[in-house]
Design an enzyme around this catalytic site. Structure first.
Site, PDB file in Angstrom:
ATOM      1  N   GLU A  16       0.839  -1.205   0.000  1.00 11.84           N
ATOM      2  CA  GLU A  16       0.000   0.000   0.000  1.00 11.84           C
ATOM      3  C   GLU A  16       0.872   1.254   0.000  1.00 11.84           C
ATOM      4  O   GLU A  16       2.088   1.200   0.167  1.00 11.84           O
ATOM      5  CB  GLU A  16      -0.899   0.041   1.238  1.00 11.84           C
ATOM      6  CG  GLU A  16      -2.359  -0.291   0.978  1.00 11.84           C
ATOM      7  CD  GLU A  16      -3.110   0.787   0.199  1.00 11.84           C
ATOM      8  OE1 GLU A  16      -2.472   1.757  -0.272  1.00 11.84           O
ATOM      9  OE2 GLU A  16      -4.329   0.651   0.055  1.00 11.84           O
ATOM     10  N   ARG A  99      -7.105   1.140  12.559  1.00  5.59           N
ATOM     11  CA  ARG A  99      -5.746   1.436  12.116  1.00  5.59           C
ATOM     12  C   ARG A  99      -5.801   2.510  11.035  1.00  5.59           C
ATOM     13  O   ARG A  99      -6.861   2.746  10.426  1.00  5.59           O
ATOM     14  CB  ARG A  99      -5.050   0.184  11.588  1.00  5.59           C
ATOM     15  CG  ARG A  99      -5.680  -0.437  10.334  1.00  5.59           C
ATOM     16  CD  ARG A  99      -4.794  -1.561   9.806  1.00  5.59           C
ATOM     17  NE  ARG A  99      -5.393  -2.306   8.710  1.00  5.59           N
ATOM     18  CZ  ARG A  99      -5.372  -1.928   7.437  1.00  5.59           C
ATOM     19  NH1 ARG A  99      -4.815  -0.772   7.094  1.00  5.59           N
ATOM     20  NH2 ARG A  99      -5.913  -2.684   6.505  1.00  5.59           N
ATOM     21  N   GLU A 120     -12.901  -4.756   9.462  1.00  4.98           N
ATOM     22  CA  GLU A 120     -13.739  -4.391   8.308  1.00  4.98           C
ATOM     23  C   GLU A 120     -15.212  -4.706   8.562  1.00  4.98           C
ATOM     24  O   GLU A 120     -15.921  -5.183   7.682  1.00  4.98           O
ATOM     25  CB  GLU A 120     -13.240  -5.086   7.041  1.00  4.98           C
ATOM     26  CG  GLU A 120     -11.793  -4.747   6.707  1.00  4.98           C
ATOM     27  CD  GLU A 120     -11.288  -5.382   5.433  1.00  4.98           C
ATOM     28  OE1 GLU A 120     -12.131  -5.896   4.659  1.00  4.98           O
ATOM     29  OE2 GLU A 120     -10.064  -5.378   5.201  1.00  4.98           O
ATOM     30  N   ASN A 147     -10.545   4.998   2.067  1.00  5.87           N
ATOM     31  CA  ASN A 147      -9.360   5.034   1.216  1.00  5.87           C
ATOM     32  C   ASN A 147      -9.244   6.416   0.614  1.00  5.87           C
ATOM     33  O   ASN A 147     -10.217   7.132   0.473  1.00  5.87           O
ATOM     34  CB  ASN A 147      -9.404   3.944   0.142  1.00  5.87           C
ATOM     35  CG  ASN A 147      -8.560   2.742   0.524  1.00  5.87           C
ATOM     36  OD1 ASN A 147      -7.353   2.814   0.596  1.00  5.87           O
ATOM     37  ND2 ASN A 147      -9.236   1.627   0.811  1.00  5.87           N
ATOM     38  N   ASP A 195      -9.873   1.250  -4.148  1.00  2.00           N
ATOM     39  CA  ASP A 195      -8.765   1.388  -3.213  1.00  2.00           C
ATOM     40  C   ASP A 195      -8.105   2.739  -3.482  1.00  2.00           C
ATOM     41  O   ASP A 195      -8.751   3.651  -3.983  1.00  2.00           O
ATOM     42  CB  ASP A 195      -7.808   0.201  -3.360  1.00  2.00           C
ATOM     43  CG  ASP A 195      -7.182  -0.224  -2.040  1.00  2.00           C
ATOM     44  OD1 ASP A 195      -6.743   0.670  -1.290  1.00  2.00           O
ATOM     45  OD2 ASP A 195      -7.114  -1.433  -1.758  1.00  2.00           O
TER      46      ASP A 195
END
Length: 288
Positions: A16, A99, A120, A147, A195
């Site tokens: 990421e 997080r 999630e 995101n 994303d």
């Protein structure tokens, strides 16, 4: 556009946060679940890794040198010379199940970043703005997995995702305040989950698709312009880099793939590069 090619087949569990850092001419990114910070230097082919003490969602260059990293425990300064981390802000110390997940730097040096529920399931993810005075909740509605965010070229539009809701939103930003949130685009069922987003030098928005086998480019009105197919299912974010900022680098993930899927996708979790046919704008340094 060219076909994405692997430049580092590191097999990241959840690659990421790619960001091009002009000083050192390198592409930095993270593996959230390893957890680790990685640096790839295209000019030399060097691959460098630092272990992180907690799940790390992003890393960004800071004014005056060094980096800033967003982790499950909060936002930290990161010194690549020593590998040390020091806490700057912990806006969600009261939410140990959350997080930090994605971030960008605004033209004034403030870091805008999101959080998410690590399981999630609960809508506890929020978008924050961090500057030298501390972190402030922007007031955007909470979702399970945020995101982005990403800014338009003029800094007046903030793009942010409700990933599990498969929606991309745009909000107006003025003097650090967020207003007029509206739907920018929706990802159709079966096409994956939006994303990390990034804006190119023409003002178009690139959206990576987790479980979507590709990256999409939208114009500023939210119309789909192009899709770049990948040989792996989980693309997490792209960043423009190289001397002319015309090479697109993409992080990917092996997370969530079955043994059969991993066997069919040997490059899952690799760092990819491709010619996007357009350059990216220069980035900004964090002032925190």
């Amino acid at each position: 556009m060219s076909t994405p090619r692997p430049v580092w087949a590191l097999g990241a569990a959840l690659g990421e946060g790619p960001v091009w850092v002009e000083q050192g001419a390198a592409l930095w990114f993270v593996d959230i679940k390893a957890p680790a910070i990685h640096r790839f230097t295209p000019g030399t082919g060097e691959q460098r890794t630092w272990a992180a003490p907690a799940q790390v969602g992003w890393v960004l260059p800071a004014e005056g040198g060094g980096m800033v990293a967003g982790m499950q425990t909060g936002v930290h300064r990161f010194d690549p010379a020593t590998g040390a981390f020091s806490l700057i802000a912990a806006p969600e110390a009261h939410l140990p199940g959350n997080r930090l997940n994605d971030a960008t730097v605004a033209s004034d040096g403030a870091i805008w970043f999101g959080s998410m529920d690590d399981s999630e399931q609960s809508d506890t993810g929020r978008i924050y703005r961090l500057d030298a005075d501390g972190a402030v909740d922007t007031g955007l509605p909470p979702v399970s997995v945020t995101n982005g965010p990403a800014f338009s070229l003029d800094g007046r539009t903030l793009y942010h995702h409700d990933t599990l809701g498969q929606t991309i939103w745009a909000s107006t930003v003025e003097d650090g305040r967020v207003t007029d949130t509206r739907l920018f685009a929706a990802i159709e069922e079966g096409a994956g989950y939006p994303d990390g987003p990034v804006v190119d030098a023409e003002g178009c928005l690139w959206v990576s698709l987790f479980r979507g086998w590709g990256v999409r480019r939208y114009d500023p009105a939210g119309r789909l312009m192009a899709t770049v197919p990948f040989p792996v299912a989980n693309i997490t974010k792209i960043a423009f880099g190289g001397p002319d900022l015309a090479t697109a680098y993409a992080t990917t993930a092996a997370k969530g793939l079955s043994a059969a899927e991993l066997a069919a996708q040997p490059l899952a979790g690799a760092l990819f590069a491709f010619d996007a046919g357009v350059a990216g704008p220069p980035g900004f340094l964090a002032r925190v």
